[in-house]
Enzyme design. Structure first.
Site, PDB file in Angstrom:
ATOM      1  N   SER A 214       0.891  -1.122   0.026  1.00  0.00           N
ATOM      2  CA  SER A 214       0.086   0.011   0.034  1.00  0.00           C
ATOM      3  C   SER A 214       0.988   1.090  -0.013  1.00  0.00           C
ATOM      4  O   SER A 214       2.054   1.142   0.393  1.00  0.00           O
ATOM      5  CB  SER A 214      -0.999   0.086   1.408  1.00  0.00           C
TER       6      SER A 214
ATOM      7  N   TYR B 297      -1.039  -0.855  10.661  1.00  0.00           N
ATOM      8  CA  TYR B 297      -1.210  -1.072   9.173  1.00  0.00           C
ATOM      9  C   TYR B 297       0.007  -0.755   8.517  1.00  0.00           C
ATOM     10  O   TYR B 297       0.628  -1.037   7.672  1.00  0.00           O
ATOM     11  CB  TYR B 297      -2.507  -0.277   8.814  1.00  0.00           C
TER      12      TYR B 297
END
Length: 262
Positions: free
Chosen positions: A137, A150
């Site tokens: 990501s 995350y």
């Protein structure tokens, strides 16, 4: 038919990027083993693939389940040429507000799943001189607010990819990392719904809000990210390994301190 005769294993294949990639790979001639923890969505994708698809319902962060999924793939299709390590999940909270259980959940969902998947598939990939696509990501490149688990695990996926590329490149295995920005998926929809409730807007307006400073002014579709996974899995990218490919509509090209002048 860039993957004609190839066999792919995709984690997190029931929805979003994983499902779109499975459909694209099958359309390009591949047989696809779909893995994930929820049998219903996996079955729906497999139904679209026909004989080209098979399901191994598994938590790929668990060594025993991952090994069984790989063995099922080899029994069904006879080989393994491509792995798309796509499975992931949330990791909310700033460091000071993240308890041990939440931290472990982030590690399992985003990092351990990828690590175990790659470790258990590498013997087959060495035999086939195959390719790994790790889906990280842009949170692997920069930090968003209050998502420490995350952000940390998505950064770690880049290091894992580079380690695999260095260690297994001499044996013919390629590993590359894909860093998408906002993509319209069920998981992103849940995040948009936070803004929907907070600001009294609809989901489309929420996506417009989070991409208002992105040069392309829109999120990606899962099919667009699947096309990049195809490129990284195919012979078209034969000389690429250890690369970090960013697909974010230009988000990380923006110099944040200059936004006031826009």
């Amino acid at each position: 038919m860039r993957l004609k005769g190839k066999v792919a294993l995709i984690t997190g294949a029931g929805t979003g990027i994983g499902a779109a990639t499975a459909r694209r790979f099958a359309a390009e001639g591949a047989s696809v083993m779909l893995t994930g923890r929820r049998p219903g969505p996996l079955a729906d994708v497999a139904a679209d693939l026909g004989d080209a698809g098979a399901v191994a319902c598994a938590d790929m962060s668990d060594t025993v389940q991952a090994r069984e999924a790989v063995e099922a793939c080899l029994r069904r299709f006879g080989a393994l040429d491509v792995v798309v390590a796509n499975a992931g999940g949330h990791g909310g909270g700033p460091v000071g507000e993240t308890d041990d259980a939440s931290w472990r959940l982030s590690l399992d969902a985003n990092l351990n799943t990828c690590f175990v998947t790659c470790r258990e598939t590498l013997p087959a990939l060495v035999r086939s001189k195959g390719a790994i696509v790790v889906v990280s990501s842009i949170a692997g490149l920069a930090a968003g607010p209050a998502v420490s688990g995350y952000v940390t695990t998505k950064h770690a996926l880049i290091g894992l990819t580079r380690s695999i590329a260095r260690d297994y490149g001499p044996q013919g295995v390629r590993a590359n990392c894909l860093c998408p920005g906002w993509v319209r998926t069920p998981m992103a929809d849940e995040e948009m719904d936070v803004l929907v409730e907070r600001d009294g807007i609809n989901r489309d307006e929420a996506y417009e809000l989070v991409t208002k400073d992105v040069p392309l002014r829109r999120p990606a579709t899962a099919d667009e990210i699947a096309a990049i996974c195809l490129f990284l899995a195919s012979p078209d990218s034969a000389v690429m390994t250890g690369s970090v490919v960013v697909a974010d509509g230009g988000a990380t090209a923006v110099d944040l301190p200059t936004l006031a002048f826009d």
